[in-house]
Design a protein around this motif. Structure first.
Motif, PDB file in Angstrom:
ATOM      1  N   THR A  77       0.830  -1.199   0.000  1.00 54.49           N
ATOM      2  CA  THR A  77       0.000   0.000   0.000  1.00 54.49           C
ATOM      3  C   THR A  77       0.869   1.255   0.000  1.00 54.49           C
ATOM      4  N   GLU A  78       0.259   2.377  -0.292  1.00 51.62           N
ATOM      5  CA  GLU A  78       0.987   3.649  -0.332  1.00 51.62           C
ATOM      6  C   GLU A  78       1.374   4.149   1.057  1.00 51.62           C
ATOM      7  N   ASP A  79       0.920   3.472   2.093  1.00 47.43           N
ATOM      8  CA  ASP A  79       1.275   3.879   3.446  1.00 47.43           C
ATOM      9  C   ASP A  79       2.323   2.951   4.072  1.00 47.43           C
ATOM     10  N   ASN A  80       2.883   2.012   3.302  1.00 45.82           N
ATOM     11  CA  ASN A  80       4.049   1.243   3.736  1.00 45.82           C
ATOM     12  C   ASN A  80       5.263   2.069   3.359  1.00 45.82           C
ATOM     13  N   LEU A  81       6.023   2.510   4.356  1.00 46.71           N
ATOM     14  CA  LEU A  81       7.054   3.519   4.119  1.00 46.71           C
ATOM     15  C   LEU A  81       8.406   3.116   4.679  1.00 46.71           C
ATOM     16  N   GLU A 110      -0.017   9.207   1.479  1.00 47.32           N
ATOM     17  CA  GLU A 110      -1.370   8.799   1.840  1.00 47.32           C
ATOM     18  C   GLU A 110      -1.761   9.395   3.189  1.00 47.32           C
ATOM     19  N   ASN A 111      -0.848   9.355   4.147  1.00 49.14           N
ATOM     20  CA  ASN A 111      -1.078   9.932   5.470  1.00 49.14           C
ATOM     21  C   ASN A 111      -0.536  11.357   5.455  1.00 49.14           C
ATOM     22  N   PRO A 112      -1.363  12.367   5.659  1.00 47.56           N
ATOM     23  CA  PRO A 112      -0.907  13.754   5.564  1.00 47.56           C
ATOM     24  C   PRO A 112       0.181  14.125   6.565  1.00 47.56           C
ATOM     25  N   TYR A 113       0.351  13.348   7.628  1.00 47.43           N
ATOM     26  CA  TYR A 113       1.412  13.630   8.599  1.00 47.43           C
ATOM     27  C   TYR A 113       2.770  13.726   7.907  1.00 47.43           C
ATOM     28  N   PRO A 124      12.015   2.795  -7.957  1.00 44.69           N
ATOM     29  CA  PRO A 124      11.647   2.221  -9.255  1.00 44.69           C
ATOM     30  C   PRO A 124      10.590   1.122  -9.197  1.00 44.69           C
ATOM     31  N   ASP A 125      10.474   0.445  -8.044  1.00 44.34           N
ATOM     32  CA  ASP A 125       9.466  -0.601  -7.891  1.00 44.34           C
ATOM     33  C   ASP A 125       8.154  -0.089  -7.308  1.00 44.34           C
ATOM     34  N   GLY A 126       8.074   1.212  -7.014  1.00 49.20           N
ATOM     35  CA  GLY A 126       6.853   1.793  -6.466  1.00 49.20           C
ATOM     36  C   GLY A 126       6.791   1.789  -4.947  1.00 49.20           C
TER      37      GLY A 126
END
Length: 140
Positions: A77-81, A110-113, A124-126
């Motif tokens: 997901t876009e919130d795995n950082l 994704e999280n505005p924080y 490169p892998d997203g």
């Protein structure tokens, strides 16, 4: 001798390992863009090539591997950082500039924080990376 983290968790090293089908591009992103250094590598080990990139001290590092038959690893997901805490804002901005020069543009977190003091990029892998400025605040 390396220092242990604690008696409860007597670890002396921490590695995050991830496969990729774009080993050269991923390594370039984290080396040339982010500024990590190669601390080890291997070729044709049971069909795998790999590169370990790290921060000073080598106790914490990333390993990227690629199998000769392919190593897809879709981004979560876009919130795995992966978050790098950088106290010097100019240094953070310089790293962001390196990535932009390479063609990687910031993305909206994704999280505005993470957008308040950070700049988020996709490798490169997203997979998402946050360059978080920590000047005047703690790392949380």
């Amino acid at each position: 001798m390396r220092q242990k983290w604690s008696e409860e968790m007597p670890v002396v090293q921490f590695r995050i390992a991830r496969p990729t089908d774009q080993l050269d591009k991923v390594v370039e992103f984290y080396m040339k863009g982010v500024g990590l250094k190669v601390i080890g590598s291997f070729n044709e080990h049971d069909g795998y090539d790999g590169v370990m990139l790290g921060l000073p001290g080598f106790a914490y590092h990333l390993e990227f591997t690629q199998h000769k038959d392919g190593s897809p690893c879709p981004a979560p997901t876009e919130d795995n950082l992966l978050v790098f805490y950088i106290p010097d804002r100019e240094a953070r901005d310089r790293i962001a500039g390196n990535l932009e020069t390479m063609g990687y543009l910031p993305v909206e977190p994704e999280n505005p924080y993470w957008g308040k003091r950070g700049i988020t990029f996709e490798d490169p892998d997203g997979w998402r990376v946050v360059l978080q400025n920590t000047a005047g605040i703690g790392p949380n």
